[in-house]
Design a protein around this motif. Structure first.
Motif, short mmCIF file in Angstrom:
data_model
loop_
_atom_site.label_atom_id
_atom_site.label_comp_id
_atom_site.label_asym_id
_atom_site.label_seq_id
_atom_site.Cartn_x
_atom_site.Cartn_y
_atom_site.Cartn_z
N SER A 121 0.83 -1.20 0.00
CA SER A 121 0.00 0.00 0.00
C SER A 121 0.88 1.26 0.00
O SER A 121 1.99 1.26 0.51
N ARG A 122 0.34 2.35 -0.59
CA ARG A 122 1.07 3.61 -0.67
C ARG A 122 0.41 4.73 0.12
O ARG A 122 0.90 5.83 0.15
N GLU A 123 -0.74 4.41 0.78
CA GLU A 123 -1.46 5.42 1.53
C GLU A 123 -1.48 5.08 3.01
O GLU A 123 -1.75 3.93 3.38
N ALA A 124 -1.19 6.08 3.85
CA ALA A 124 -1.10 5.85 5.30
C ALA A 124 -2.42 5.36 5.88
O ALA A 124 -2.45 4.41 6.68
N ASP A 125 -3.53 5.96 5.52
CA ASP A 125 -4.83 5.55 6.06
C ASP A 125 -5.17 4.13 5.67
O ASP A 125 -5.79 3.38 6.45
N ALA A 126 -4.82 3.72 4.46
CA ALA A 126 -5.08 2.34 4.03
C ALA A 126 -4.29 1.36 4.89
O ALA A 126 -4.79 0.28 5.27
N ILE A 127 -3.05 1.71 5.20
CA ILE A 127 -2.22 0.83 6.05
C ILE A 127 -2.83 0.73 7.45
O ILE A 127 -2.93 -0.35 8.04
N LEU A 128 -3.25 1.86 8.00
CA LEU A 128 -3.82 1.86 9.35
C LEU A 128 -5.15 1.11 9.39
O LEU A 128 -5.47 0.42 10.39
N ALA B 182 5.59 -0.21 7.36
CA ALA B 182 4.81 0.08 6.15
C ALA B 182 4.56 1.57 5.99
O ALA B 182 4.59 2.11 4.88
N LEU B 183 4.28 2.26 7.14
CA LEU B 183 4.09 3.71 7.08
C LEU B 183 5.36 4.41 6.61
O LEU B 183 5.31 5.36 5.81
N ALA B 184 6.51 3.93 7.13
CA ALA B 184 7.77 4.53 6.69
C ALA B 184 8.00 4.28 5.21
O ALA B 184 8.46 5.17 4.48
N ASN B 185 7.66 3.06 4.77
CA ASN B 185 7.83 2.74 3.35
C ASN B 185 6.91 3.60 2.48
O ASN B 185 7.32 4.11 1.44
N ALA B 186 5.65 3.79 2.95
CA ALA B 186 4.71 4.63 2.20
C ALA B 186 5.21 6.07 2.15
O ALA B 186 5.10 6.75 1.12
N SER B 187 5.75 6.55 3.28
CA SER B 187 6.28 7.91 3.31
C SER B 187 7.44 8.07 2.34
O SER B 187 7.57 9.08 1.64
#
Length: 566
Positions: free
Chosen positions: A43-50, A152-157
């Motif tokens: 995933s590339r979006e923070a909200d989707a990961i959360l 994952a959040l770090a990767n998306a960022s």
């Protein structure tokens, strides 16, 4: 309950022997966690990961998500999914200060905040809730889930920054490409116009080059709106000129604007090397297609043209100074041989008939402007001349005998229709005649300037009897002569507001013809007959007497000279 997790994110060590089913369940949970992690990292979006982390908590343990926080602009911000809003919970999470730990709320349930930390620091917090303490295995899975979520959040960022940088690079590349293309166009404009200027092609060459660069018709006008050069299709014939007032408004607006301005279907730029406007350079653009390239070409063309016109003016000033020295000596008197030699040195043939012409213009034009216009006027009539400025007037020594009225019209057109007076001396056959011709031109100019129609041209040879009457040496005698013969009529006209002197003058000019006189005065024959009767009564003179008629005729001519001849 609190003791188990008071100091660490682990539970007490357990040596209990686990059955195979337990291991199978743990392997299944670990595989599920692995799949969840893979989905998060895709995933590339923070909200989707959360959201994915939120839905995964119940499948890995007996817990549920109480709240999810994400760091936005440096502050933990609660996301709109998870449990209901809870201000006390928000305060407890803030107190954790970016670390994981137990959260105590009044509902007696177990709460734990898992800090989501990446390489750049805290990125969020996952708060879970359960009726009782989770097992050590469940806690382990939740802890790993938190770590994977943070990763994952770090990767998306990182991917987001890469996308932003990629977009920035694309924008920079586009801007750079546009700048390179613009620079190429500007270099072409610079090279073309500079080469035209260097070859001395003049105004017509600059207009042609600018038309080639912009594909728009180009007009070059002088300060009065007269066309000096045109290149491109659609040249109007005759070339239109705005009114003086309208043109002054446009020039004033253009002079206070640091870039070309649009005036209806044209884009204009002032040719103004210093403080004086030398002319206007215009692109004819009825379709309003002129863009940045055309504007740059117009501005650079204006700069090149300003240098060209300044150079022309400097040459003209030098030539004028050389002419002025020679003209001054010719008008005050010099020997013929040296005059011929000096005229030959500056390229003027002084041999042959010449006339001295004196020009004095009304209005705000300077002598320099009038001299420049006079030079263009004689050039347009294909005349050879020397030009000088002297005593507030412009003096020309014109070769041959041109049409003086045509010269006046050309001069007036060149000065935007303004009016002035021109005096022409009689013909000079050698340089020694020029002082006399100059004196005659001044007398002709003075008579014209003081007449009822002060604008126009008067040649000394056309003055007739005025040449005798207006010598400048017998002014008082002439006044006495006029009073002797016309005094009674002048007094009568002044007191009665009549027009008997003019009637008498016109009658004598018409040779005593009643019909011609009545027509010239636009009065009836009976009115004329009555006026002539009153003239006889007042003057007590016989208008048919030869001597009386001659003296009255000379007196009326002198009266016209004194008051300004028509």
């Amino acid at each position: 309950m609190a003791a188990a997790f008071a100091h660490d994110d682990t539970v007490a060590h357990d040596d209990t022997v686990r059955p195979d089913s337990w291991w199978r369940a743990q392997l299944s949970n670990l595989y599920g966690l692995f799949v969840i992690s893979m989905m998060m990292f895709d995933s590339r979006e923070a909200d989707a990961i959360l959201r994915l982390a939120t839905t995964s908590v119940p499948s890995l343990s007996g817990c549920e998500v109480e709240a999810v926080y994400l760091v936005v602009d440096g502050r933990l911000t609660r996301r709109p999914f998870g449990g209901a809003p809870n201000a006390e919970l928000d305060a407890q999470v803030e107190l954790l200060g970016g670390t994981s730990g137990l959260i105590v709320l009044p509902d007696n349930a177990w709460h734990w905040g898992f800090a989501l930390r990446g390489l750049s620091g805290t990125t969020g917090c996952l708060v879970v809730r359960a009726p009782m303490d989770p097992s050590s295995d469940e806690f382990f899975l939740l802890k790993v889930l938190g770590q994977q979520t943070a990763g994952a959040l770090a990767n998306a960022s990182l991917h987001r920054r890469e996308r932003e940088q990629s977009l920035e690079l694309q924008e920079l590349n586009s801007e750079l490409s546009a700048s390179v293309a613009r620079l190429k166009q500007q270099t072409q404009v610079h090279d073309v116009l500079s080469s035209i200027s260097a070859t001395g092609a003049g105004e017509s060459g600059i207009a042609h080059a600018l038309h080639q660069l912009t594909a728009l018709p180009v007009a070059i006008e002088d300060r009065f709106g007269n066309l000096r050069a045109w290149d491109g299709p659609g040249k109007p014939d005759p070339y239109p000129k705005l009114s003086v007032h309208r043109r002054e408004e446009i020039l004033k607006r253009a002079s206070v604007t640091p870039h070309p301005i649009r005036e209806r279907d044209r884009v204009i730029s002032l040719i103004k090397p210093r403080h004086e406007v030398l002319g206007v350079l215009a692109l004819v653009d009825p379709g309003k297609t002129a863009g940045q390239h055309e504007m740059f070409a117009l501005e650079y063309g204006t700069t090149v043209l300003a240098l060209e016109l300044s150079h022309q003016r400097n040459l003209a000033e030098v030539e004028l100074r050389l002419h002025q020295d020679l003209v001054d000596d010719l008008l005050t008197g010099t020997d013929d041989e040296s005059a011929y030699a000096r005229a030959d040195a500056i390229g003027h043939d002084l041999v042959g008939p010449h006339h001295v012409v004196v020009v004095r213009w009304r209005g705000q034009q300077t002598d320099g402007v009038v001299a420049e216009a006079a030079g263009r006027a004689v050039a347009s009539l294909d005349l050879s001349s020397l030009i000088s400025r002297r005593s507030g007037a412009v003096v020309l020594l014109v070769h041959g005998r041109p049409d003086w009225n045509a010269l006046y019209r050309a001069l007036s057109d060149g000065l935007d229709g303004a009016v002035g007076a021109v005096g022409v001396g009689s013909q000079c056959d050698k340089p020694g005649d020029m002082p006399r011709s100059y004196s005659e031109a001044l007398r002709a100019l003075d008579i014209r300037s003081n007449s009822r129609t002060p604008d126009g041209v008067t040649a000394f040879e056309q003055l007739g009897v005025y040449r005798v009457l207006d010598t400048g040496k017998s002014h008082e005698e002439i006044q006495a002569f006029v009073r002797e013969w016309l005094g009674r009529l002048l007094d009568y006209d002044e007191h009665k507001n009549s027009d008997l002197v003019r009637t008498l003058s016109q009658y004598l000019e018409c040779g005593g013809s009643y019909d011609e006189t009545a027509s010239a005065l636009t009065i009836h024959r009976s009115t004329l007959r009555y006026r002539l009767g009153r003239i006889r009564e007042i003057t007590d003179l016989d208008l048919n007497d030869v001597d009386s008629k001659l003296n009255l005729h000379l007196a009326t001519r002198a009266w016209q000279v004194l008051r300004g001849a028509e």
